[in-house]
Design a protein around this motif. Structure first.
Motif, short mmCIF file in Angstrom:
data_model
loop_
_atom_site.label_atom_id
_atom_site.label_comp_id
_atom_site.label_asym_id
_atom_site.label_seq_id
_atom_site.Cartn_x
_atom_site.Cartn_y
_atom_site.Cartn_z
N VAL A 1 44.02 -39.65 -16.97
CA VAL A 1 43.44 -40.99 -17.18
C VAL A 1 44.29 -42.09 -16.55
CG1 VAL A 1 42.49 -42.57 -18.90
CG2 VAL A 1 42.45 -40.11 -19.32
N ARG A 2 45.61 -41.90 -16.55
CA ARG A 2 46.44 -42.94 -15.94
C ARG A 2 46.12 -43.08 -14.45
NH1 ARG A 2 51.32 -41.73 -17.22
NH2 ARG A 2 51.50 -43.23 -18.90
N GLU A 3 45.93 -41.95 -13.77
CA GLU A 3 45.59 -41.98 -12.34
C GLU A 3 44.25 -42.70 -12.14
OE1 GLU A 3 45.06 -38.10 -10.60
OE2 GLU A 3 44.79 -38.92 -8.59
N LEU A 4 43.29 -42.38 -13.01
CA LEU A 4 41.98 -43.04 -12.90
C LEU A 4 42.14 -44.55 -13.09
CD1 LEU A 4 38.86 -42.97 -12.76
CD2 LEU A 4 38.83 -42.50 -15.19
N GLU A 5 42.93 -44.93 -14.07
CA GLU A 5 43.14 -46.35 -14.32
C GLU A 5 43.77 -47.04 -13.10
OE1 GLU A 5 45.21 -47.23 -17.96
OE2 GLU A 5 44.86 -49.39 -17.73
N ASN A 6 44.77 -46.39 -12.50
CA ASN A 6 45.43 -46.96 -11.31
C ASN A 6 44.45 -47.12 -10.16
OD1 ASN A 6 47.84 -47.03 -12.62
ND2 ASN A 6 48.60 -45.12 -11.75
N GLY B 1 46.75 -39.64 -22.34
CA GLY B 1 46.51 -40.59 -23.43
C GLY B 1 47.29 -40.29 -24.71
N LYS B 2 48.44 -39.63 -24.57
CA LYS B 2 49.21 -39.24 -25.76
C LYS B 2 49.74 -40.47 -26.51
CE LYS B 2 52.02 -36.60 -23.34
NZ LYS B 2 51.38 -36.66 -22.00
N GLU B 3 50.25 -41.42 -25.75
CA GLU B 3 50.80 -42.62 -26.39
C GLU B 3 49.68 -43.42 -27.07
OE1 GLU B 3 53.59 -44.71 -24.00
OE2 GLU B 3 53.57 -46.47 -25.29
N ASP C 1 48.97 -32.97 -20.75
CA ASP C 1 49.56 -33.28 -19.45
C ASP C 1 49.83 -34.77 -19.32
OD1 ASP C 1 49.36 -30.68 -18.88
OD2 ASP C 1 47.60 -30.83 -17.57
N THR C 2 50.53 -35.11 -18.28
CA THR C 2 50.86 -36.51 -18.04
C THR C 2 49.59 -37.36 -17.90
OG1 THR C 2 51.97 -38.01 -16.55
CG2 THR C 2 51.09 -36.03 -15.54
N GLY C 3 49.61 -38.53 -18.52
CA GLY C 3 48.51 -39.48 -18.38
C GLY C 3 47.25 -39.14 -19.14
N ILE D 1 39.74 -46.61 -27.15
CA ILE D 1 39.84 -45.26 -26.65
C ILE D 1 38.44 -44.78 -26.30
CG2 ILE D 1 40.57 -42.92 -27.15
CD1 ILE D 1 42.44 -44.11 -29.25
N VAL D 2 38.26 -44.43 -25.05
CA VAL D 2 36.95 -43.98 -24.61
C VAL D 2 36.91 -42.46 -24.69
CG1 VAL D 2 35.40 -43.88 -22.64
CG2 VAL D 2 36.72 -45.96 -23.09
N GLY D 3 35.81 -41.92 -25.14
CA GLY D 3 35.68 -40.48 -25.13
C GLY D 3 34.52 -40.02 -25.97
N1 LIG Z 1 40.65 -42.11 -23.73
C1 LIG Z 1 41.14 -43.22 -23.19
N2 LIG Z 1 40.44 -44.35 -23.24
C2 LIG Z 1 40.93 -45.48 -22.67
N3 LIG Z 1 42.11 -45.57 -22.05
C3 LIG Z 1 42.86 -44.46 -21.97
C4 LIG Z 1 42.42 -43.23 -22.54
N4 LIG Z 1 43.37 -42.30 -22.33
C5 LIG Z 1 44.36 -42.90 -21.66
N5 LIG Z 1 44.07 -44.20 -21.45
C6 LIG Z 1 44.91 -45.17 -20.73
O1 LIG Z 1 45.58 -44.46 -19.69
C7 LIG Z 1 46.93 -44.86 -19.55
C8 LIG Z 1 47.83 -43.66 -19.79
O2 LIG Z 1 47.77 -43.25 -21.16
P1 LIG Z 1 49.08 -42.85 -22.01
O3 LIG Z 1 50.24 -43.69 -21.62
O4 LIG Z 1 48.69 -42.86 -23.44
O5 LIG Z 1 49.26 -41.38 -21.48
P2 LIG Z 1 50.42 -40.31 -21.79
O6 LIG Z 1 49.74 -39.04 -22.11
O7 LIG Z 1 51.37 -40.88 -22.78
O8 LIG Z 1 51.08 -40.18 -20.37
P3 LIG Z 1 52.59 -39.63 -19.99
O9 LIG Z 1 52.64 -38.18 -20.33
O10 LIG Z 1 52.64 -39.83 -18.50
O11 LIG Z 1 53.54 -40.47 -20.74
C9 LIG Z 1 47.13 -45.97 -20.56
O12 LIG Z 1 46.97 -47.21 -19.94
C10 LIG Z 1 46.03 -45.74 -21.58
O13 LIG Z 1 45.68 -46.92 -22.22
#
Ligand SMILES: Nc1ncnc2c1ncn2[C@@H]1O[C@H](COP(=O)(O)OP(=O)(O)OP(=O)(O)O)[C@@H](O)[C@H]1O
Ligand SMILES: [Mg+2]
Length: 475
Positions: A376-381, A192-194, A188-190, A159-161
């Protein structure tokens, strides 16, 4: 944070070693004088391609910190050297020197992983020193980040931050992970909640137990209940055998209830009982089952609003919200973007054996100022796509394509379809736009405009007439 990561390696006591590879002895000497005027640098001269390669492939502690290479050298030129470095995984940043007029070579060089390039004759000698400084700083920053992201393969390390809000979240996780307290992760979506749910599980004393994930939005009420609590044989049509639910499966571990805001009132009521009494019954059964389960829930809804709108039980909200973790949107922690980019470049390599792709400064800047609705998901994509577009080499600003740029046209069409626009009309709009653009680009030269659209001049003019476009391009 950046400052903290810049090590003090390049001091006068231990200058950075700059390799100058050029077959012209006069130019080498000129560069040596220029570069060594700055006491932080010392120059190693190499007069040929093979000599340069030998120096670059030396033992790691003998390698230069940066190489300044002439793209044109006999035997082995700059591009070939880059190719060999790529093959052998040699990670010394290279600045190529090209002659004016060889932009395509320069582009190729950047695609091959050069850190930067300089064109000769140099307009301004300071440019050489500034480029060296810039590349070295970026390299050190990168190494510093790599250093931090390697080490123990604990999920929390992934987890980066370092934004204060994120640091606060990590502290909260550290404090509560080992307690049985229920955690509600919002954001919000993406955001990093999961990932946070995984971190909580992994930092808890239940880490050897299972982490069971359930997406509450994915199933209709009847199925969700049986999914969570299990069912007895024959309890409903289709229940052919007895089925253990996710709560039972999560015994001695953690259950992650994703999108908990989507639960129907019936399921909410059952969940409340599990949280209060730690027991439940399978669907179609009256014997209670006791479980020892840690609950982590997540939602991108504002549950307080849902409670006010009477869509979510207030008592359940309080039971879930014992420990609240709110993930800030990415645009509120832009300082984390470079480290996240680096992390995803490392995670998504072009191929498993490829070195990490590099990224230009303006591409990084484009990423830093974007608004990130998908977080973060958008950034990853986007990084994943840029790595593919740059073929794992050097990511430039053109490889960074945001969703809204990519799909504006598609989105437009989708909206029009939703608005019941007839196909005929949409096609007409596209034709008109294409003709007007071709006219603009050709300076109203019909022949060129027609050619550009693959039409004969007659067909082109007929199109104009049909669409009511006058000869000078006015619609
Ligand atoms: N702080 C972080 N450092 C590294 N990777 C991150 C970080 N936050 C999110 N990610 C990555 O971004 C992607 C989206 O994160 P995640 O699925 O946890 O989001 P979410 O909040 O559950 O999204 P949603 O609401 O759409 O379900 C994952 O691949 C996750 O590993
Ligand atoms: Mg999620």
């Amino acid at each position: 944070m950046a400052e903290e990561l810049i090590t003090t390696r390049h001091t006068a006591e231990q200058p950075a070693r700059i390799l100058v590879g050029d077959d012209d002895a006069g130019l080498r000497e000129m560069l040596r004088q220029l570069i060594e005027e700055d006491e932080r640098y010392t120059v190693i001269e190499c007069g040929s391609g093979p000599e340069t390669l030998e120096c670059l492939t030396a033992d790691e502690d003998k390698r230069p910190d940066l190489a300044l290479l002439d793209i044109r050298m006999p035997e082995l030129d700059g591009i070939q050297i880059l190719q060999r470095m790529l093959e052998q995984g040699i990670d010394v940043p290279v600045i190529l020197m090209t002659n004016y007029g060889s932009a395509t070579v320069a582009i190729r060089a950047m695609q091959m992983g050069a850190a930067d390039y300089l064109t000769r004759p140099f307009q301004d000698l300071d440019e050489v020193l500034i480029t060296i400084e810039k590349v070295l700083r970026y390299e050190q920053l990168k190494r510093g980040l790599e250093h931090r992201s390697t080490g123990k393969a604990e999920p929390i390390d992934r987890i980066v931050g370092s934004d204060p809000a994120m640091v606060q979240i990590f502290k909260t996780i550290g404090r509560v992970a080992r307690t049985p307290a229920t955690v509600l992760v919002t954001g919000d979506t993406g955001t990093g909640k999961e990932l946070m749910a995984e971190a909580i599980h992994n930092a808890s004393d239940r880490r050897s137990g299972p982490l069971i994930k359930v997406n509450c939005a994915a199933l209709p009420e009847s199925l969700l209940e049986s999914e969570l609590f299990g069912h007895e044989k024959g309890s409903f049509t289709g229940a052919l055998t007895q089925h253990k639910g996710r709560f039972e499966a999560a015994h001695k571990g953690t259950i992650f209830l994703d999108e908990v805001g989507e639960m129907t009132p019936g399921t909410q009521k059952k969940l409340l009982r599990v949280l209060q009494e730690r027991e439940f019954e399978r669907v179609g059964s009256t014997s209670p089952i006791q479980v020892d389960v840690r609950v982590v829930a997540a939602t991108n809804k504002n549950l307080r609003d849902e409670v006010l709108a009477r869509r979510f039980r207030e008592d359940l909200f309080f039971r879930l919200n014992v420990i609240a973790i709110h993930m800030p949107p990415l645009r509120e922690r832009r300082g984390d973007i470079p480290a996240l980019v680096n992390h995803f470049l490392d995670k998504h390599r072009y191929s498993p054996s490829s070195p990490q792709a590099r990224i230009s400064e303006d591409a990084m800047e484009k990423l830093t100022i974007h608004d990130w609705p998908g977080n973060v998901r958008e950034l990853e994509n986007i990084i994943q796509r840029a790595v593919v577009l740059s073929r794992g080499g050097f990511i430039t600003i053109d490889h960074v394509v945001f969703q809204n740029e990519l799909n504006r046209y598609v989105l437009d069409v989708q909206q029009k379809v939703r608005d019941n626009t007839p196909l005929e009309e949409m096609v007409r709009d596209v034709r008109r736009e294409a003709i007007l653009t071709a006219l603009r680009l050709s300076d109203h030269d019909h022949e060129r405009a027609a050619r550009q659209l693959g039409l004969s001049v007659e067909d082109f003019e007929r199109e104009c007439q049909e669409l009511g476009i006058s000869v000078d391009g006015a619609a």
